[in-house]
Design an enzyme around this catalytic site. Structure first.
Site, PDB file in Angstrom:
ATOM      1  N   ASP A 284       0.818  -1.202   0.000  1.00  0.00           N
ATOM      2  CA  ASP A 284       0.000   0.000   0.000  1.00  0.00           C
ATOM      3  C   ASP A 284       0.861   1.266   0.000  1.00  0.00           C
ATOM      4  O   ASP A 284       1.881   1.345   0.673  1.00  0.00           O
ATOM      5  CB  ASP A 284      -0.854  -0.047   1.280  1.00  0.00           C
ATOM      6  CG  ASP A 284      -1.799   1.125   1.399  1.00  0.00           C
ATOM      7  OD1 ASP A 284      -2.665   1.238   0.515  1.00  0.00           O
ATOM      8  OD2 ASP A 284      -1.668   1.901   2.354  1.00  0.00           O
ATOM      9  N   GLU A 326       0.821  -0.290  -5.141  1.00  0.00           N
ATOM     10  CA  GLU A 326      -0.285   0.663  -5.160  1.00  0.00           C
ATOM     11  C   GLU A 326       0.344   2.046  -5.153  1.00  0.00           C
ATOM     12  O   GLU A 326       0.748   2.565  -4.118  1.00  0.00           O
ATOM     13  CB  GLU A 326      -1.209   0.486  -3.950  1.00  0.00           C
ATOM     14  CG  GLU A 326      -2.512   1.275  -4.084  1.00  0.00           C
ATOM     15  CD  GLU A 326      -2.557   2.577  -3.308  1.00  0.00           C
ATOM     16  OE1 GLU A 326      -3.401   3.425  -3.623  1.00  0.00           O
ATOM     17  OE2 GLU A 326      -1.758   2.772  -2.387  1.00  0.00           O
TER      18      GLU A 326
HETATM   19  C1  GLC Z   1      -3.893   3.505   0.050  1.00  0.00           C
HETATM   20  C2  GLC Z   1      -5.281   2.929   0.149  1.00  0.00           C
HETATM   21  C3  GLC Z   1      -6.214   3.974   0.668  1.00  0.00           C
HETATM   22  C4  GLC Z   1      -5.720   4.475   1.976  1.00  0.00           C
HETATM   23  C5  GLC Z   1      -4.272   4.938   1.874  1.00  0.00           C
HETATM   24  C6  GLC Z   1      -3.686   5.109   3.220  1.00  0.00           C
HETATM   25  O1  GLC Z   1      -3.816   4.477  -0.891  1.00  0.00           O
HETATM   26  O2  GLC Z   1      -5.683   2.446  -1.094  1.00  0.00           O
HETATM   27  O3  GLC Z   1      -7.508   3.472   0.801  1.00  0.00           O
HETATM   28  O4  GLC Z   1      -6.511   5.534   2.398  1.00  0.00           O
HETATM   29  O5  GLC Z   1      -3.469   3.993   1.263  1.00  0.00           O
HETATM   30  O6  GLC Z   1      -3.457   3.844   3.808  1.00  0.00           O
HETATM   31  C1  GLC Z   2      -3.937   9.444  -3.212  1.00  0.00           C
HETATM   32  C2  GLC Z   2      -2.814   8.543  -2.937  1.00  0.00           C
HETATM   33  C3  GLC Z   2      -3.265   7.137  -2.970  1.00  0.00           C
HETATM   34  C4  GLC Z   2      -4.455   6.953  -2.068  1.00  0.00           C
HETATM   35  C5  GLC Z   2      -5.515   7.895  -2.378  1.00  0.00           C
HETATM   36  C6  GLC Z   2      -6.618   7.757  -1.382  1.00  0.00           C
HETATM   37  O1  GLC Z   2      -4.359   9.246  -4.507  1.00  0.00           O
HETATM   38  O2  GLC Z   2      -1.798   8.718  -3.884  1.00  0.00           O
HETATM   39  O3  GLC Z   2      -2.236   6.314  -2.553  1.00  0.00           O
HETATM   40  O4  GLC Z   2      -4.998   5.707  -2.244  1.00  0.00           O
HETATM   41  O5  GLC Z   2      -5.007   9.174  -2.340  1.00  0.00           O
HETATM   42  O6  GLC Z   2      -7.598   8.695  -1.644  1.00  0.00           O
END
Ligand code: GLC
Ligand code: GLC
Length: 667
Positions: A284, A326
């Site tokens: 993540d 991600e």
């Molecule tokens: C990733 C997840 C998102 C979360 C963020 C912080 O981007 O997809 O849902 O809010 O990480 O953990």
């Molecule tokens: C931003 C971050 C991503 C996260 C998302 C959550 O796009 O780059 O990692 O999942 O915010 O809203």
């Protein structure tokens, strides 16, 4: 690679390894360690070589790898060997994924296990189970604030349930994907608790500062991720009497990877879940792993080195396990998370194709494929042995992270074009049938993102409410066309649970104080199984979508050209409403498929003359693999109905063994 320093060190380390470790049969481990040690040592040295305790840390890391290998169940070691033999296994068109919250899908992990046949009925064989680790009772960012990385949240089940799920999936030929939230912990994690109590060793696992001096320097260049609910990147912790870095929510403390203890522990946690049976680990928020004053603290070079090091280490202990990156960042940055070189600088095998996702939504709103074509044209080539995760919706918002230059190339102004998209999807634009909500609105920068369920964003909710059968039919076509795009683009399609039956927005989050301020909950549904049953009732939209998707999945699995060997070519057609690309299998030219999609509400024409000149469709009858029918051709033009797509192949006598287009497109 022969490199004396690292070899000498390896010998020392092997001497120092714990006796118990040495008693085990570690042949395969040592072979892999030897092969990867130069890289591991170099990367670890690059990150931590300046420290006095470097060698101890290196011994410590190697010992953890060996222990994780010893703990790895025999059945998984066999899987590792099989995947090493067939190392491109995951590029196959056979894989189709779905991401889901186990509670929303089926109550808990056991419920999920019982519902696997439903996923198999659809054709899904990879399941990403959204975060299930122990997390705070109240707000936990949907489980992305982890309080104990080695235990399951009791609301979801137990570690035993995960193992049972993994076993049952393995027997069914399905793959399990689990999250490891590598960037931060919850403020209830034991490390955060100890840091709060004042233990400096634990404070050093995070970024803690006594006053605003350093935080202010960081803030000068760091953007805000959740500007509405968690402005700023630091939180004052009263108990600790310090500021702590919290890029996401104020209860998510960022881990400090300049401390090797953080790296070693998080790697060990990845290996722990690999050993419980995860085939794929989703890492993540990887873009955020390294923080540097004066930068956005995203996509830093060290973040990439950390991922390379994680990959090399995992390669030694659990080589069959894949990583998903991600990183929802700019198109030119996303691609780097595959690594710079498939052999010597590999990072994650899989990455979210956020670019394609956002471009598809652009095409839906504008009813043309101009930016989609432009954006895909600019998408850099990826490495071999790397694949996209192609998706339409997931648990997160839709960020409009296109390249500004691409937007301008389509004669749009970046600011007003993004503004239009947000207005369109939130229904504010006159005539838009979409029912999304704005998310991440930043009044300082004017940025905004979009939340909403696939069906509601596409307009199904409004059409159902208006009981407008024509609109319902058109939107069902549109939804299936979007699915067809992620199924044929090249990569692993990743469905979002509920979308297979057209699940609409769920506004119940507004009544939950822990969720109400986070609009992403609107599209994290609780599956209505009575509604899912309607997939068996003819005339229902559930049936239309479920059966349609099921068929497309089956055709994908049968179409070798849809495997991902970087075998996609964008075809320039003059019609701006069409998105057209060719998929050719590297060794099976006869199975080439031309994908053509019409994003307009009116029929559009695909000119065969242009294609014929390129040697495509010169002879014989054209067949649409998706429907099994031949499309209507008029004046040597294929008619593509509104919101319709084709997977076109040539059908002529002997075509099965021959090149369908009359040209061999491969050297
Ligand atoms: C990733 C997840 C998102 C979360 C963020 C912080 O981007 O997809 O849902 O809010 O990480 O953990
Ligand atoms: C931003 C971050 C991503 C996260 C998302 C959550 O796009 O780059 O990692 O999942 O915010 O809203």
């Amino acid at each position: 690679m022969y490199e004396q320093v690292s070899h000498a060190l390896l010998n020392d380390i092997l001497d120092e390894l714990d006796r118990e470790v040495c008693r085990e049969d570690l042949r395969h481990f040592f072979t892999r360690l030897g092969a990867n040690f130069y890289a591991i040592h170099s990367l670890f040295f690059h990150l931590y070589g300046h420290r006095e305790d470097f060698k101890n840390q290196m011994v410590h890391l190697t010992e953890r790898l060996a222990r994780a290998y010893i703990d790895r169940p025999a059945a998984l070691k066999q899987v590792d060997m099989a995947r090493e033999e067939d190392h491109n296994w995951f590029l196959s068109q056979q894989w189709v994924g779905m991401a889901l919250y186990s509670d929303g899908f089926a109550g808990n992990l056991q419920g999920l296990n019982e519902h696997l046949p439903y996923l198999q009925e659809l054709g899904v064989n990879i399941v990403h189970v959204m975060p299930i680790l122990k997390c705070p009772q109240g707000a936990s960012d949907g489980g992305y604030a982890v309080s104990d990385f080695r235990d399951i949240d009791p609301r979801a089940g137990t570690v035993e349930d995960v193992r049972a799920l993994a076993d049952s999936m393995r027997r069914r030929g399905m793959l399990l994907t689990l999250d490891v939230v590598v960037n931060h912990t919850s403020n209830e994690h034991e490390w955060a608790q100890r840091a709060r109590e004042g233990d400096p060793d634990y404070q050093n696992l995070y970024y803690c500062f006594p006053n605003r001096d350093v935080p202010d320097m960081f803030e000068a260049t760091m953007p805000e991720i959740f500007p509405e609910t968690a402005p700023g990147n630091f939180t004052w912790d009263e108990e600790m009497g310090k500021w702590v870095m919290t890029v996401f929510n104020n209860y998510q403390w960022d881990l400090n990877y300049s401390n090797p203890a953080v790296f070693i522990e998080m790697l060990d946690i990845i290996l722990f879940w690999a050993n419980q049976g995860a085939d794929i680990v989703r890492l993540d928020a990887v873009a955020f792993l390294w923080k540097k004053i004066g930068t956005t603290s995203q996509n830093e070079r060290e973040a990439h080195l950390i991922l390379q090091l994680m990959k090399d280490c995992c390669q030694v202990t659990a080589p069959g396990v894949l990583f998903i990156a991600e990183a929802i960042v700019a198109p030119s940055e996303i691609i780097k998370y595959f690594g710079e070189d498939a052999v010597i600088a590999k990072e994650c095998e899989i990455a979210y194709n956020a670019t394609f996702m956002a471009l598809l939504w652009d095409a839906v709103a504008t009813k043309n494929a101009k930016l989609l074509n432009q954006g895909i044209k600019s998408l850099p080539n990826k490495l071999d042995r790397a694949t996209w995760l192609n998706y339409l919706r997931c648990h997160d918002d839709i960020g409009l992270g296109f390249d500004d230059a691409d937007i301008r190339a389509c004669d749009y102004d970046p600011y007003s074009h993004r503004r239009f998209l947000v207005d369109w999807y939130t229904g504010a634009f006159e005539g838009s049938p979409a029912r999304g909500r704005p998310f991440g609105v930043n009044l300082k920068t004017g940025d905004a993102r979009i939340a909403g369920a696939l069906a509601s964003l596409a307009g199904l909710e409004s059409a159902l409410e208006a009981e407008d059968q024509h609109a319902i039919d058109q939107i069902a076509d549109l939804i299936l066309m979007l699915h067809a795009m992620i199924l044929s683009f090249g990569g692993i399609p990743l469905l979002w649970y509920g979308d297979e039956i057209g699940t609409l927005n769920d506004n119940s989050f507004l009544n939950d104080t822990h969720k109400a301020s986070d609009a992403r909950w609107i599209h994290r549904p609780r599956i209505d199984w009575a509604r899912a049953e309607r997939r068996h009732v003819s005339g229902t939209v559930e049936r239309r979508l479920f059966d349609g998707l099921k068929r497309l999945i089956a055709v994908r699995k049968d179409t070798p050209a849809f495997a991902d060997f970087n075998n996609r070519e964008l075809i320039d057609v003059e019609n701006p409403h069409l998105f057209v690309f060719l998929r050719t299998h590297p060794s099976l030219a006869a199975s080439s498929v031309l994908v053509a999609a019409n994003f307009d509400a009116k029929p559009q024409y695909l000119d065969l003359d242009t294609l014929n000149r390129r040697g495509l469709f010169r002879y014989g009858q054209i067949i649409d693999l998706a429907s099994g029918d031949s499309p209507a051709v008029f004046n040597n033009r294929v008619v593509v109905p509104p919101y319709h797509f084709y997977w076109l192949a040539n059908q002529r006598p002997g075509a099965l063994l021959d090149d369908p287009f009359g040209v061999s497109r491969h050297p």
